[in-house]
Write an enzyme that holds these catalytic residues in place. Sequence first.
Site, mmCIF file in Angstrom:
data_model
loop_
_atom_site.group_PDB
_atom_site.id
_atom_site.type_symbol
_atom_site.label_atom_id
_atom_site.label_comp_id
_atom_site.label_asym_id
_atom_site.label_seq_id
_atom_site.Cartn_x
_atom_site.Cartn_y
_atom_site.Cartn_z
ATOM 1 N N CYS A 71 2.303 -47.066 17.400
ATOM 2 C CA CYS A 71 1.972 -48.046 18.432
ATOM 3 C C CYS A 71 3.043 -48.030 19.517
ATOM 4 O O CYS A 71 4.225 -48.246 19.222
ATOM 5 C CB CYS A 71 1.873 -49.440 17.821
ATOM 6 S SG CYS A 71 1.678 -50.711 19.079
ATOM 7 N N HIS A 185 -1.451 -57.841 23.738
ATOM 8 C CA HIS A 185 -0.874 -57.599 25.063
ATOM 9 C C HIS A 185 -1.883 -57.903 26.156
ATOM 10 O O HIS A 185 -3.080 -58.018 25.907
ATOM 11 C CB HIS A 185 -0.411 -56.143 25.185
ATOM 12 C CG HIS A 185 -1.537 -55.151 25.325
ATOM 13 N ND1 HIS A 185 -2.374 -54.816 24.286
ATOM 14 C CD2 HIS A 185 -1.975 -54.443 26.394
ATOM 15 C CE1 HIS A 185 -3.263 -53.934 24.696
ATOM 16 N NE2 HIS A 185 -3.063 -53.696 25.972
HETATM 17 ZN ZN LIG Z 1 2.328 -52.496 17.795
#
Ligand SMILES: [Zn+2]
Length: 346
Positions: A71, A185
């Site tokens: 990630c 996010h």
């Molecule tokens: Zn992440």
Amino acid sequence: MPPFHKHTHRKRDGRELLLYSWAPLEDPPLPEPEEAPAPSSHLRYHPLRRAWAVYTPHRQGRTFLPPEEHCPLCPSRPGGFPTEIPFPRFQVAVFQNRFPAFVETPPAPPSLPVPTAPAWGRCEVVVYTPRHTGSLATLSQEERLLLLWALRDRYQVLYALEGVRFVMPFENRGEAIGVTLHHPHGQIYAYPFVPPLLEREAEAFRERPVLLELLPHLGPYSVDREGGFLAFVPPFAHFPYEVWVVPEAFHPGLWTLSEGEMEALARLLGRTVARLDALFGEPMPYVMLFHAAPKGEEAHFHFHVEFLPVLRDKGRRKYLAGTELGAGAFTVDVLPEEAARRLREV
Ligand SMILES: [Zn+2]
Ligand SMILES: [Zn+2]
């Protein structure tokens, strides 16, 4: 004095990374990933729709649903996979998008039979938390509040740029919306023009204080309330279970809210997402938009946050099709007053 700390780091490829935190963070940076591809966007004008679009062929190569250990939005660990954030600790991180639609040094646009323009502007990614999973609903109140302060700082910095006409923080949530990274996010676009939907909203606010006139009549549409903010399903919603969060007094944007109002908004945004998730017992895929005043519209434009969820029932999504895409006229399967009642009661 803002109540938070902001640490600015210049990434190896020249992009800016900002770390927002309640207490100062002093870790030295860890190794960073390869250089970003050269952006090649430009704007083209649609002569019939009368709108600019951004053409971004370089975005085709962007990271698509990586496994958790790769990630790019997690903190970097010494000796581990180099993420976008070369620090072992952070609270809220904002960095310039590696695959931006708008850049501060765009190439010259091609010469075409329709008007073209450089895709000047700025695109940022806002990482809500160092934890890989979660949502606005599961962040702590402290984390949500820091996130709002970070957005407020971005509004101030980006609106100070000469050519920026409109700044929009937004969140695409869920694979149904086309999300390519699961880590909680959002993004911020700083546009060199006022996009068509905002141009229309600004025009309406210039004529009348539409939301202030509507607020006293929202009883049957209200979902939740907190410290001067109301969450409601607009009587004119285009999406089933659409929710707006609006200050009950006039504010053009986050930047005029008091500290207490920032806290209330943070709480209400969290509860709103929790309600949307509880509705069908699964995380609601949605687009969340912050609509603050475009530059020059601060006297009339009433700040609001829109949640546009795409589920109309459990596991059933609303598609934009013939009449919506072809004519801009929406058909809506759920009455807003019924949607409000269900969201109030979850
Ligand atoms: Zn992440
Ligand atoms: Zn709006």
